[in-house]
Design an enzyme around this catalytic site. Sequence first.
Site, PDB file in Angstrom:
ATOM      1  N   LEU A  18       0.837  -1.211   0.000  1.00  0.00           N
ATOM      2  CA  LEU A  18       0.000   0.000   0.000  1.00  0.00           C
ATOM      3  C   LEU A  18       0.867   1.253   0.000  1.00  0.00           C
ATOM      4  O   LEU A  18       0.571   2.231  -0.693  1.00  0.00           O
ATOM      5  CB  LEU A  18      -0.943  -0.012   1.217  1.00  0.00           C
ATOM      6  CG  LEU A  18      -1.870   1.191   1.336  1.00  0.00           C
ATOM      7  CD1 LEU A  18      -2.782   1.319   0.107  1.00  0.00           C
ATOM      8  CD2 LEU A  18      -2.717   1.111   2.610  1.00  0.00           C
ATOM      9  N   GLY A 435      22.155  16.844  16.039  1.00  0.00           N
ATOM     10  CA  GLY A 435      22.961  15.623  15.903  1.00  0.00           C
ATOM     11  C   GLY A 435      23.160  15.146  14.489  1.00  0.00           C
ATOM     12  O   GLY A 435      24.270  15.065  13.999  1.00  0.00           O
ATOM     13  N   GLU A 487      26.204  11.710  12.574  1.00  0.00           N
ATOM     14  CA  GLU A 487      25.434  10.455  12.590  1.00  0.00           C
ATOM     15  C   GLU A 487      25.338   9.753  11.237  1.00  0.00           C
ATOM     16  O   GLU A 487      24.383   9.006  10.983  1.00  0.00           O
ATOM     17  CB  GLU A 487      24.024  10.686  13.179  1.00  0.00           C
ATOM     18  CG  GLU A 487      24.059  11.279  14.586  1.00  0.00           C
ATOM     19  CD  GLU A 487      22.683  11.476  15.226  1.00  0.00           C
ATOM     20  OE1 GLU A 487      21.723  10.821  14.806  1.00  0.00           O
ATOM     21  OE2 GLU A 487      22.598  12.291  16.162  1.00  0.00           O
ATOM     22  N   ARG A 518       3.765   5.994   5.864  1.00  0.00           N
ATOM     23  CA  ARG A 518       4.969   5.836   6.677  1.00  0.00           C
ATOM     24  C   ARG A 518       4.882   4.647   7.613  1.00  0.00           C
ATOM     25  O   ARG A 518       3.891   4.482   8.319  1.00  0.00           O
ATOM     26  CB  ARG A 518       5.235   7.088   7.512  1.00  0.00           C
ATOM     27  CG  ARG A 518       5.523   8.323   6.718  1.00  0.00           C
ATOM     28  CD  ARG A 518       6.831   8.176   5.942  1.00  0.00           C
ATOM     29  NE  ARG A 518       7.125   9.410   5.238  1.00  0.00           N
ATOM     30  CZ  ARG A 518       7.938  10.350   5.696  1.00  0.00           C
ATOM     31  NH1 ARG A 518       8.541  10.189   6.861  1.00  0.00           N
ATOM     32  NH2 ARG A 518       8.144  11.448   4.999  1.00  0.00           N
ATOM     33  N   CYS A 519       5.936   3.855   7.597  1.00  0.00           N
ATOM     34  CA  CYS A 519       5.989   2.682   8.468  1.00  0.00           C
ATOM     35  C   CYS A 519       7.242   2.735   9.327  1.00  0.00           C
ATOM     36  O   CYS A 519       8.220   3.371   8.958  1.00  0.00           O
ATOM     37  CB  CYS A 519       6.039   1.407   7.631  1.00  0.00           C
ATOM     38  SG  CYS A 519       4.636   1.242   6.537  1.00  0.00           S
ATOM     39  N   TRP A 564      10.190   2.878  21.579  1.00  0.00           N
ATOM     40  CA  TRP A 564      10.188   2.631  20.144  1.00  0.00           C
ATOM     41  C   TRP A 564      10.585   1.203  19.780  1.00  0.00           C
ATOM     42  O   TRP A 564      10.944   0.914  18.651  1.00  0.00           O
ATOM     43  CB  TRP A 564      11.062   3.669  19.419  1.00  0.00           C
ATOM     44  CG  TRP A 564      10.369   5.004  19.318  1.00  0.00           C
ATOM     45  CD1 TRP A 564       9.059   5.260  19.607  1.00  0.00           C
ATOM     46  CD2 TRP A 564      10.928   6.250  18.903  1.00  0.00           C
ATOM     47  NE1 TRP A 564       8.773   6.592  19.403  1.00  0.00           N
ATOM     48  CE2 TRP A 564       9.896   7.226  18.966  1.00  0.00           C
ATOM     49  CE3 TRP A 564      12.201   6.652  18.478  1.00  0.00           C
ATOM     50  CZ2 TRP A 564      10.095   8.559  18.620  1.00  0.00           C
ATOM     51  CZ3 TRP A 564      12.400   7.990  18.134  1.00  0.00           C
ATOM     52  CH2 TRP A 564      11.355   8.929  18.205  1.00  0.00           C
ATOM     53  N   GLU A 608       5.723  10.014  24.780  1.00  0.00           N
ATOM     54  CA  GLU A 608       4.886   8.966  24.181  1.00  0.00           C
ATOM     55  C   GLU A 608       4.528   7.845  25.141  1.00  0.00           C
ATOM     56  O   GLU A 608       3.567   7.140  24.935  1.00  0.00           O
ATOM     57  CB  GLU A 608       5.618   8.335  22.986  1.00  0.00           C
ATOM     58  CG  GLU A 608       5.698   9.255  21.826  1.00  0.00           C
ATOM     59  CD  GLU A 608       6.241   8.567  20.591  1.00  0.00           C
ATOM     60  OE1 GLU A 608       6.341   7.329  20.573  1.00  0.00           O
ATOM     61  OE2 GLU A 608       6.568   9.293  19.657  1.00  0.00           O
ATOM     62  N   HIS A 697      11.180  20.280   9.615  1.00  0.00           N
ATOM     63  CA  HIS A 697      10.163  19.445   8.954  1.00  0.00           C
ATOM     64  C   HIS A 697       9.730  20.029   7.619  1.00  0.00           C
ATOM     65  O   HIS A 697       8.942  19.435   6.918  1.00  0.00           O
ATOM     66  CB  HIS A 697       8.958  19.254   9.882  1.00  0.00           C
ATOM     67  CG  HIS A 697       9.346  18.643  11.187  1.00  0.00           C
ATOM     68  ND1 HIS A 697       9.602  19.401  12.316  1.00  0.00           N
ATOM     69  CD2 HIS A 697       9.572  17.361  11.541  1.00  0.00           C
ATOM     70  CE1 HIS A 697       9.953  18.592  13.296  1.00  0.00           C
ATOM     71  NE2 HIS A 697       9.944  17.358  12.861  1.00  0.00           N
ATOM     72  N   CYS A 729      15.209  19.888  15.385  1.00  0.00           N
ATOM     73  CA  CYS A 729      15.447  18.443  15.444  1.00  0.00           C
ATOM     74  C   CYS A 729      16.639  18.131  14.531  1.00  0.00           C
ATOM     75  O   CYS A 729      17.266  19.052  13.987  1.00  0.00           O
ATOM     76  CB  CYS A 729      14.184  17.702  14.994  1.00  0.00           C
ATOM     77  SG  CYS A 729      14.191  15.930  15.397  1.00  0.00           S
TER      78      CYS A 729
HETATM   79  N1  GLN Z   1      20.086  13.055  17.427  1.00  0.00           N
HETATM   80  C1  GLN Z   1      18.981  12.684  16.601  1.00  0.00           C
HETATM   81  C2  GLN Z   1      19.091  13.341  15.238  1.00  0.00           C
HETATM   82  O1  GLN Z   1      19.579  14.422  15.162  1.00  0.00           O
HETATM   83  C3  GLN Z   1      17.671  13.089  17.236  1.00  0.00           C
HETATM   84  C4  GLN Z   1      16.508  12.669  16.408  1.00  0.00           C
HETATM   85  C5  GLN Z   1      15.178  12.899  17.068  1.00  0.00           C
HETATM   86  O2  GLN Z   1      15.040  13.673  17.967  1.00  0.00           O
HETATM   87  N2  GLN Z   1      14.154  12.229  16.613  1.00  0.00           N
HETATM   88  O3  GLN Z   1      18.683  12.818  14.258  1.00  0.00           O
HETATM   89 ZN    ZN Z   2      13.932  15.668  17.540  1.00  0.00          ZN
END
Ligand code: GLN
Ligand code: ZN
Length: 770
Positions: A18, A435, A487, A518-519, A564, A608, A697, A729
């Site tokens: 899907l 990060g 990362e 999204r999965c 998670w 969460e 985002h 983020c």
């Molecule tokens: N350190 C992670 C990053 O920068 C944090 C990701 C997150 O908060 N979901 O991707």
């Molecule tokens: Zn984040």
Amino acid sequence: MTITHNLGFPRIGARRELKFALESYWKGESSAAQLEAEAARLRAQHWRRQAQLDFAPLADFSLYDHVLDMSFLLGNVPERAHAHEGDALDRYFRIARGRAAGADRGCVHAGEMTKWFDTNYHYIVPEFHADTRFALDTTTLARQLAEARALGVKAKPVLIGPLTYLWLGKSRDASERLALLARLLPVYRALLAWLAAEGVDWVQLDEPALVTELGEDWRQAYALAYEALRGSGVKLLLTTYFGRLEENLALACALPVDGLHLDAIQARHEVDAAIGLLGADKVLSLGVVDGRNVWKTDLHATLAWLEPVQRLIGERLWIAPSCSLLHVPVDLAGEEKLDPEIRSWLAFAAQKLEELSVLATALDHGRSRVQEALVENAAAIDRRRASPRVSNPEVGAALAGITLAMGERASPHPVRSAAQAARLPLPPYPTTTIGSFPQTPEIRAARSRHRRGELDAGAYEDAMRFEIARCVREQEALGLDVLVHGEAERNDMVEYFGEQLEGYAFTEAGWVQSYGSRCVKPPILYGDIRRPRPMTVAWTVYAQSLTDKPMKGMLTGPVTMLNWSFVRDDQPRAVTCRQLALAIRAEVLDLERAGVPIIQIDEAALREGLPLRRAQWQDYLDWAVGAFRLAANGVRDTTQIHTHMCYSEFNDIIAAIAALDADVITIETSRSNMELLDAFESFNYPNDIGPGVYDIHTPNVPAQEQIVALMRKAARRIPARRLWVNPDCGLKTRNWEEVLPALRNMVAAARALRQTAGHAPAGRAEVTAG
Ligand code: GLN
Ligand code: ZN
């Protein structure tokens, strides 16, 4: 005969069919007819997979989200869906994701998305206002009914009940949602009458709001609503899941419906009371197979409990999974790479339905009829229980050795702050990132070639070092103050650590829908957690060797690892979380020993984990905060601990956030225009804060003035000497072309702020709010 049924089947497809059909349609690479055909094929396949059941669910399938489907079914479609030309499918995707497909360039605000109870599934929030009108639109439902009829499927439509539908939504004009009930009920009545005319026998009305704390007005509305739905011509199965009904149990049992479903995994001890309260005519459906986790059901134990229930209520007993199977992967078959022993402990959706059939046969014809399946199940359960891979005495001993002092920093924050400033002279408004830097096509290609065996470990590591060096170079050129390694080597912030810890297993295709197409593929935490060797030290030390600027080590926190993952059901979550905390703590201390001056421990998923009932929040927050403190607080005063959280609701958990005692917290704020800092201000949050000023985002590049304005706003709430400047983020989903100008503006903004903040060359302590 015991009736077997299912509350919902995963809709995404065992191979995420899907997802791919949707994404191809959105890109304009396939037609609506092709998408609908694929959806119909999946529905047929899912019904075939459920052929052994007495009732298979219908309308559990959705092209995006079943709550949004409900809004369309009830004719509650936001006005803006009509802002552009198009048909019903266009309107649907406009609300689902802000735009229709292909050539449609007309964007609208997508509907707000939020978590479905305490799961990781996200639904589109129904929108209400004082003059919301409803009007039945059965187009989609009729198509699915016709398909089921043509295939000879005995289907039970699954709909969200009227109260939970209102409860899930938000009023846009502060009007009372419950005031809409009088307008909503006639539409539900018409819907049920229409289903009766279509020849439907049973309808499942989901009312999971009944497991939450409801005000008296809502409780009364339940009684009123179900009275109004009485005698519609179909039989109603009122369905609850995700927890106990507690004070709502008597209410639920008294409603004038034909059956009640209870989550007998989470609310098993309410079953006896329910039997007493239900009366002699109603069906009692028991969710006896865990729909939220991946472990095999202990069939013997379940039968030992269920057989007396059946003797008591006989034909009125139905059995099902505890909730929709939406929350577990589709099928274990094909997981060839999974360790066979661990595999033998697991059950995904397909296996869970088999368990249900075995249980029903045993109940109806005696255990001997399914002897073989029961013996096999018992052997697997015993093997898991006794497996040395599950319990590691060394971990038990380490847990027993935990003391409160291990979660305490040596000195309070002001003292640490001064010690850290002496070690790391940072300017006022120091800049940093969260990060990750862009996961470029080159990084992804290297990783998949490595996975396929085309790139050996040495060459893969070289490729990652190359990316880290690039990332450090770029950050130096930008003039950021606290650098990260970027990362590059991490696929996912939980999987990366899980893969290096004992006690974790991974599937190849254990996908679970998160929202729309999204999965996620949650790792499986099956045993005691041990860190055999350092996980991030070499990468961080390498990155630090490339620069004189301070390098920040990056870790995922214990609570996020827990929330998670699919976690073990044989010990409390709090215990599993403490084990994770010890593993992360060892990594923190190794980083410190290696000279890393700043360590960030991400807790993106802390919120969460909050239980559905407020009464249970404090208990969760206590152990979650305890786990973080255990992981983080073993360091010296001169080591700076950061944490990061990517959400914006802090009001109700601010005390817990403060109790983490991180030196710096970076949070998501740019969308809420710094409003969420109110919580930090009124609580007098004592430590440093980096309110996100770059919304990662979206592809948009924030202007320097915009960032300055946001930070000025922040400085009116939080003393400027405690503010950091950073994005919302991680940047891994963005590309360098967006990231570089955005960070350039961010650094320029910080410099401008320092100018106006004035003087204070000696350090951060002297800066005052501008
Ligand atoms: N350190 C992670 C990053 O920068 C944090 C990701 C997150 O908060 N979901 O991707
Ligand atoms: Zn984040």
